[in-house]
Motif scaffolding. Sequence first.
Motif, short mmCIF file in Angstrom:
data_model
loop_
_atom_site.label_atom_id
_atom_site.label_comp_id
_atom_site.label_asym_id
_atom_site.label_seq_id
_atom_site.Cartn_x
_atom_site.Cartn_y
_atom_site.Cartn_z
N ASP A 46 -55.53 -28.12 20.02
CA ASP A 46 -54.30 -27.46 19.59
C ASP A 46 -53.19 -28.51 19.71
OD1 ASP A 46 -52.38 -25.64 18.85
OD2 ASP A 46 -52.25 -24.71 20.84
N HIS A 47 -53.15 -29.42 18.74
CA HIS A 47 -52.28 -30.58 18.81
C HIS A 47 -51.03 -30.42 17.96
CE1 HIS A 47 -53.56 -31.92 14.81
NE2 HIS A 47 -54.79 -31.58 15.18
N VAL A 48 -50.08 -31.29 18.21
CA VAL A 48 -48.85 -31.35 17.44
C VAL A 48 -49.22 -31.62 15.98
CG1 VAL A 48 -46.75 -32.72 17.12
CG2 VAL A 48 -47.52 -32.14 19.42
N GLU A 49 -48.55 -30.91 15.07
CA GLU A 49 -48.83 -31.01 13.63
C GLU A 49 -47.62 -31.57 12.89
OE1 GLU A 49 -51.65 -30.18 12.09
OE2 GLU A 49 -52.72 -28.91 13.52
N VAL A 50 -47.83 -31.96 11.65
CA VAL A 50 -46.73 -32.40 10.78
C VAL A 50 -45.70 -31.27 10.72
CG1 VAL A 50 -46.11 -32.97 8.40
CG2 VAL A 50 -48.15 -33.99 9.45
N GLY A 51 -44.44 -31.63 10.88
CA GLY A 51 -43.34 -30.67 10.86
C GLY A 51 -42.93 -30.19 12.24
N PHE A 73 -49.00 -33.46 23.78
CA PHE A 73 -49.26 -33.58 22.35
C PHE A 73 -50.53 -32.83 21.94
CE2 PHE A 73 -45.99 -36.69 22.42
CZ PHE A 73 -45.58 -36.88 21.11
N GLY A 74 -51.28 -32.31 22.92
CA GLY A 74 -52.49 -31.54 22.63
C GLY A 74 -53.68 -32.41 22.28
N VAL A 75 -53.72 -33.65 22.78
CA VAL A 75 -54.82 -34.55 22.43
C VAL A 75 -55.58 -35.04 23.67
CG1 VAL A 75 -53.80 -35.26 20.24
CG2 VAL A 75 -53.31 -36.60 22.29
N PRO A 104 -56.71 -39.67 26.54
CA PRO A 104 -56.39 -39.16 25.20
C PRO A 104 -57.56 -39.33 24.25
CG PRO A 104 -54.76 -40.79 25.92
CD PRO A 104 -55.90 -40.83 26.89
N ARG A 105 -57.73 -38.38 23.35
CA ARG A 105 -58.63 -38.63 22.23
C ARG A 105 -57.83 -39.50 21.26
NH1 ARG A 105 -60.40 -33.32 19.46
NH2 ARG A 105 -60.55 -32.61 21.58
N PRO A 106 -58.47 -40.33 20.46
CA PRO A 106 -57.72 -41.13 19.51
C PRO A 106 -56.86 -40.24 18.61
CG PRO A 106 -59.97 -41.93 19.66
CD PRO A 106 -59.90 -40.63 20.43
N VAL A 140 -43.39 -40.34 14.27
CA VAL A 140 -42.28 -39.52 14.76
C VAL A 140 -40.99 -40.05 14.16
CG1 VAL A 140 -41.09 -38.66 16.80
CG2 VAL A 140 -43.57 -39.11 16.91
N GLU A 141 -40.29 -39.19 13.43
CA GLU A 141 -39.02 -39.55 12.80
C GLU A 141 -37.90 -39.58 13.85
OE1 GLU A 141 -38.76 -40.47 9.65
OE2 GLU A 141 -40.81 -39.96 9.07
N PRO A 142 -36.77 -40.21 13.55
CA PRO A 142 -35.68 -40.30 14.53
C PRO A 142 -35.17 -38.95 15.06
CG PRO A 142 -35.34 -41.91 12.82
CD PRO A 142 -36.50 -41.05 12.38
N ASP A 143 -35.38 -37.86 14.33
CA ASP A 143 -34.98 -36.53 14.84
C ASP A 143 -36.11 -35.85 15.62
OD1 ASP A 143 -36.74 -35.77 12.84
OD2 ASP A 143 -35.31 -34.51 11.78
N ARG A 144 -37.17 -36.61 15.93
CA ARG A 144 -38.37 -36.18 16.68
C ARG A 144 -39.32 -35.31 15.85
NH1 ARG A 144 -36.60 -33.97 22.21
NH2 ARG A 144 -38.59 -32.89 22.07
N THR A 145 -39.08 -35.19 14.55
CA THR A 145 -40.01 -34.47 13.68
C THR A 145 -41.23 -35.34 13.42
OG1 THR A 145 -38.21 -33.29 12.61
CG2 THR A 145 -40.31 -33.36 11.43
N VAL A 146 -42.40 -34.75 13.51
CA VAL A 146 -43.65 -35.45 13.21
C VAL A 146 -43.87 -35.41 11.70
CG1 VAL A 146 -46.16 -35.46 13.55
CG2 VAL A 146 -44.62 -34.92 15.47
N SER A 147 -43.95 -36.59 11.08
CA SER A 147 -44.15 -36.65 9.63
C SER A 147 -45.57 -37.06 9.23
CB SER A 147 -43.13 -37.60 8.98
OG SER A 147 -43.28 -38.90 9.47
N TYR A 148 -46.37 -37.46 10.20
CA TYR A 148 -47.78 -37.78 9.96
C TYR A 148 -48.53 -37.50 11.24
CZ TYR A 148 -52.12 -40.36 9.25
OH TYR A 148 -53.45 -40.69 9.16
N ALA A 149 -49.71 -36.89 11.13
CA ALA A 149 -50.53 -36.61 12.31
C ALA A 149 -52.01 -36.77 11.94
CB ALA A 149 -50.27 -35.21 12.84
N TRP A 150 -52.70 -37.49 12.79
CA TRP A 150 -54.17 -37.59 12.69
C TRP A 150 -54.71 -37.52 14.12
CZ3 TRP A 150 -57.44 -40.95 15.15
CH2 TRP A 150 -58.79 -40.81 14.83
N VAL A 151 -55.75 -36.69 14.31
CA VAL A 151 -56.36 -36.53 15.62
C VAL A 151 -57.88 -36.57 15.43
CG1 VAL A 151 -56.64 -35.00 17.60
CG2 VAL A 151 -54.41 -35.19 16.47
N ALA A 152 -58.56 -37.36 16.26
CA ALA A 152 -60.02 -37.48 16.17
C ALA A 152 -60.69 -36.13 16.43
CB ALA A 152 -60.52 -38.50 17.18
N GLU A 153 -61.75 -35.87 15.66
CA GLU A 153 -62.55 -34.66 15.83
C GLU A 153 -63.90 -34.95 16.44
OE1 GLU A 153 -62.63 -32.80 11.99
OE2 GLU A 153 -60.50 -32.30 12.08
N GLU A 154 -64.24 -36.25 16.52
CA GLU A 154 -65.49 -36.66 17.16
C GLU A 154 -65.25 -37.98 17.87
OE1 GLU A 154 -68.21 -36.79 13.82
OE2 GLU A 154 -67.62 -38.81 13.31
#
Length: 172
Positions: A14-19, A119-121, A134-136, A141-155
């Motif tokens: 349950d990780h941080v997502e885009v937006g 971050f839920g990783v 951490p999992r990979p 993270v944009e200057p306003d702390r908004t996440v604009s890209y997210a990738w989290v390992a599933e294996e």
Amino acid sequence: MDLEFDVVDLPEADHVEVGDEAPEFTRPLVNAEYWEDVALSDLLPDGPVLLVFTTMDGAFPATYVWNELRDRGVEEYGAQVVGVSVSSPYEHKTTIEERGIEQFTGLFSDPQNGVAEAFGVENDLDGMAGVSEPRPAVFLVEPDRTVSYAWVAEEWPEFPDYDAVEAALADL
């Protein structure tokens, strides 16, 4: 291909997502010269942060990730490249030197894995009560702390799609 290790599916995260807003944290940030406590929000006035979560320093996944990001010159896109792992500041100093990543902003030392949890990783290590790393994962993270890209390992092991990371950086 005969691998010398097993590929393991990781539990859902349950990780941080885009937006989403990136969680705030303060940890020792290690660079080629010194380390000091730095908050994520301290970095953001200087531009976006590519936050890269890796296994402990010296483990082959971390080594591979840092070598690939270095060889691709991802710092040239204008984002600050910052790592996070459970490794100590001393181990980070060695990794920065051995991997030749002095041009990156630095590596956060998070021995208790609290940033990964925020971050839920976080990834509990099999057979070791209370031990996690951490999992990979990669977050832009944009200057306003908004996440604009997210990738989290599933294996495990799994590595980011480096072309997708570069595409996200190119959109800055």
